[in-house]
Motif scaffolding. Structure first.
Motif, mmCIF file in Angstrom:
data_model
loop_
_atom_site.group_PDB
_atom_site.id
_atom_site.type_symbol
_atom_site.label_atom_id
_atom_site.label_comp_id
_atom_site.label_asym_id
_atom_site.label_seq_id
_atom_site.Cartn_x
_atom_site.Cartn_y
_atom_site.Cartn_z
ATOM 1 N N GLY A 178 0.803 -1.217 0.000
ATOM 2 C CA GLY A 178 0.000 0.000 0.000
ATOM 3 C C GLY A 178 0.832 1.261 0.000
ATOM 4 N N GLU A 179 2.141 1.087 -0.041
ATOM 5 C CA GLU A 179 3.087 2.206 -0.078
ATOM 6 C C GLU A 179 2.768 3.178 1.052
ATOM 7 N N ASP A 180 2.873 4.486 0.821
ATOM 8 C CA ASP A 180 2.598 5.443 1.895
ATOM 9 C C ASP A 180 1.121 5.798 1.987
ATOM 10 N N VAL A 181 0.306 5.261 1.083
ATOM 11 C CA VAL A 181 -1.132 5.557 1.091
ATOM 12 C C VAL A 181 -1.872 4.614 2.037
ATOM 13 N N LEU A 182 -1.506 3.338 2.014
ATOM 14 C CA LEU A 182 -2.057 2.329 2.923
ATOM 15 C C LEU A 182 -0.867 1.678 3.635
ATOM 16 N N PRO A 183 -0.263 2.387 4.587
ATOM 17 C CA PRO A 183 0.979 1.904 5.190
ATOM 18 C C PRO A 183 0.799 0.562 5.893
#
Length: 195
Positions: A178-183
């Motif tokens: 989720g990268e930095d959007v869905l950590p």
């Protein structure tokens, strides 16, 4: 996204409230709206798409139960974008801060915002180019930060980011993050295989 039928009304232009009521009065159908007012009828999915979409929702909900980062929405939720288009995705996520900034009335109808994250799952009636146009012209143009376009038949995922970059994963043996959007989200693509 599934097969789409367009309705053109030369004399009928529905504002946001009228379009919402129109959708409620025809709740056995699924609709989207173009910025020019064209109403799109979206077909229901078949069984395989339904199973895969349920798996997508399960993994996103499981992550968010632990992370408590915002709200997860299913494919029946439509969002009113700044362009006046009304769109739905197979799955969507909005941060808690952005969701709480809406009024109760805005939350009950088509939320007037673009999700932070969406998933578009290609069904058998979709074409990749039409889904890519929808992603570029609607979700990314409205400020979506991360989009996954999943083509389960080809075991390919297109990852779109707000900076304009696109990554293509050509195997369901990989994990999506989720990268930095869905950590902290690690999405198991192999769970989308039906056999």
């Amino acid at each position: 996204m599934d097969e789409v039928i367009e309705l053109h009304y030369d004399r009928l232009r529905l504002n946001d409230d009228e379009f919402y009521e129109f959708c409620q009065q025809n709740d056995n159908l699924r609709f989207e709206r173009e910025p020019n007012g064209t109403i799109l009828i979206i077909s229901n999915t078949g069984g395989e798409s339904g199973v895969r979409n349920a798996e997508i929702m399960f993994q996103l909900m499981s992550w968010n139960k632990q992370a408590k980062q915002g709200r997860i929405f299913d494919s029946s939720t439509a969002f009113r974008l700044p362009s006046t288009a009304v769109r739905s995705a197979d799955a969507a996520f909005v941060t808690t801060t952005r969701w709480q900034a809406l009024t109760d009335e805005q939350r009950k109808k088509f939320p007037p915002l673009c999700p932070d994250f969406i998933v578009e799952l290609r069904s058998s009636t979709d074409s990749i180019p039409s889904l890519q146009r929808k992603i570029q012209n609607n979700w990314l143009a409205a400020g979506c930060r991360l989009v996954w376009l999943i083509d389960a038949e080809a075991e390919t995922v297109y990852v779109y980011r707000a900076d304009g970059s696109v990554q293509i994963l050509r195997s369901f043996d990989e994990l999506l993050t989720g990268e930095d959007v869905l950590p902290g989200l690690s999405f198991v693509l192999s769970d989308l295989r039906l056999s």
